[in-house]
Design a protein around this motif. Structure first.
Motif, short mmCIF file in Angstrom:
data_model
loop_
_atom_site.label_atom_id
_atom_site.label_comp_id
_atom_site.label_asym_id
_atom_site.label_seq_id
_atom_site.Cartn_x
_atom_site.Cartn_y
_atom_site.Cartn_z
N THR A 128 9.92 -17.81 -1.19
CA THR A 128 10.47 -19.05 -0.65
C THR A 128 9.77 -20.21 -1.36
N PRO A 129 10.19 -21.44 -1.13
CA PRO A 129 9.46 -22.56 -1.72
C PRO A 129 8.01 -22.67 -1.24
N GLU A 130 7.70 -22.11 -0.07
CA GLU A 130 6.35 -22.23 0.50
C GLU A 130 5.45 -21.02 0.29
N TYR A 131 6.00 -19.81 0.18
CA TYR A 131 5.16 -18.60 0.12
C TYR A 131 5.91 -17.43 -0.52
N ILE A 132 5.13 -16.38 -0.83
CA ILE A 132 5.71 -15.11 -1.28
C ILE A 132 5.22 -14.01 -0.35
N VAL A 133 5.96 -12.91 -0.30
CA VAL A 133 5.56 -11.73 0.46
C VAL A 133 5.52 -10.56 -0.51
N VAL A 134 4.38 -9.85 -0.53
CA VAL A 134 4.13 -8.75 -1.46
C VAL A 134 3.75 -7.50 -0.67
N ALA A 135 4.31 -6.35 -1.07
CA ALA A 135 3.93 -5.06 -0.47
C ALA A 135 3.26 -4.22 -1.55
N SER A 136 2.08 -3.70 -1.26
CA SER A 136 1.36 -2.89 -2.24
C SER A 136 1.90 -1.47 -2.34
N SER A 137 2.61 -1.02 -1.30
CA SER A 137 3.17 0.33 -1.31
C SER A 137 4.61 0.28 -0.80
N ARG A 138 5.43 1.20 -1.33
CA ARG A 138 6.79 1.34 -0.81
C ARG A 138 7.22 2.79 -0.89
N ASP A 139 7.98 3.21 0.07
CA ASP A 139 8.55 4.56 0.10
C ASP A 139 9.86 4.51 -0.65
N THR A 140 10.00 5.30 -1.70
CA THR A 140 11.20 5.25 -2.53
C THR A 140 12.39 5.95 -1.91
N GLU A 141 12.17 6.75 -0.86
CA GLU A 141 13.28 7.43 -0.19
C GLU A 141 13.66 6.76 1.13
N GLU A 142 12.71 6.11 1.76
CA GLU A 142 12.94 5.42 3.03
C GLU A 142 12.94 3.92 2.75
N ASP A 143 13.40 3.16 3.68
CA ASP A 143 13.40 1.70 3.55
C ASP A 143 12.16 1.14 4.25
N THR A 144 10.95 1.57 3.77
CA THR A 144 9.70 1.15 4.39
C THR A 144 8.71 0.70 3.33
N VAL A 145 7.79 -0.19 3.74
CA VAL A 145 6.74 -0.69 2.86
C VAL A 145 5.43 -0.73 3.63
N GLY A 146 4.32 -0.83 2.89
CA GLY A 146 3.00 -0.91 3.52
C GLY A 146 2.09 -1.88 2.81
N SER A 147 1.00 -2.22 3.44
CA SER A 147 0.01 -3.17 2.90
C SER A 147 0.70 -4.46 2.46
N VAL A 148 1.30 -5.14 3.43
CA VAL A 148 2.10 -6.34 3.16
C VAL A 148 1.23 -7.59 3.31
N THR A 149 1.35 -8.51 2.34
CA THR A 149 0.59 -9.75 2.33
C THR A 149 1.53 -10.92 2.10
N ALA A 150 1.40 -11.96 2.92
CA ALA A 150 2.12 -13.22 2.70
C ALA A 150 1.11 -14.21 2.11
N ILE A 151 1.44 -14.79 0.95
CA ILE A 151 0.53 -15.68 0.24
C ILE A 151 1.18 -17.05 0.08
#
Length: 83
Positions: free
Chosen positions: A42-65
């Motif tokens: 977005t204009p104010e921040y980004i959201v990054v996930a350090s891990s993602r499951d390639t078969e499921e629609d899930t992510v982990g270790s999420v950081t908003a910066i």
């Protein structure tokens, strides 16, 4: 999703003991690096996930910066599948 390397500045604090004014004035924001999949920008921040499951629609270790603390964003791998 693109794989990115984010360089950013984080808050540094010292709450455990007293220090001199000279020591306090030498403190500075800590340099940080985060590597992960860019989930949102977005204009104010980004959201990054350090891990993602390639078969499921899930992510982990999420950081908003907040973009106000970001020094650089380097794209490591551009997602060619558009997911």
């Amino acid at each position: 999703m693109d794989l990115i390397l984010v360089t950013w500045k984080d808050i540094t604090g010292c709450d455990g003991s007293w220090m001199s004014l000279d020591e306090a004035q030498e403190m500075y924001p800590g340099p940080m690096e985060t590597v992960g999949w860019l989930l949102k920008e977005t204009p104010e921040y980004i959201v990054v996930a350090s891990s993602r499951d390639t078969e499921e629609d899930t992510v982990g270790s999420v950081t908003a910066i907040p973009k106000s603390v970001i020094v650089n964003i380097k794209r490591i791998l551009r997602d060619l599948e558009g997911s």
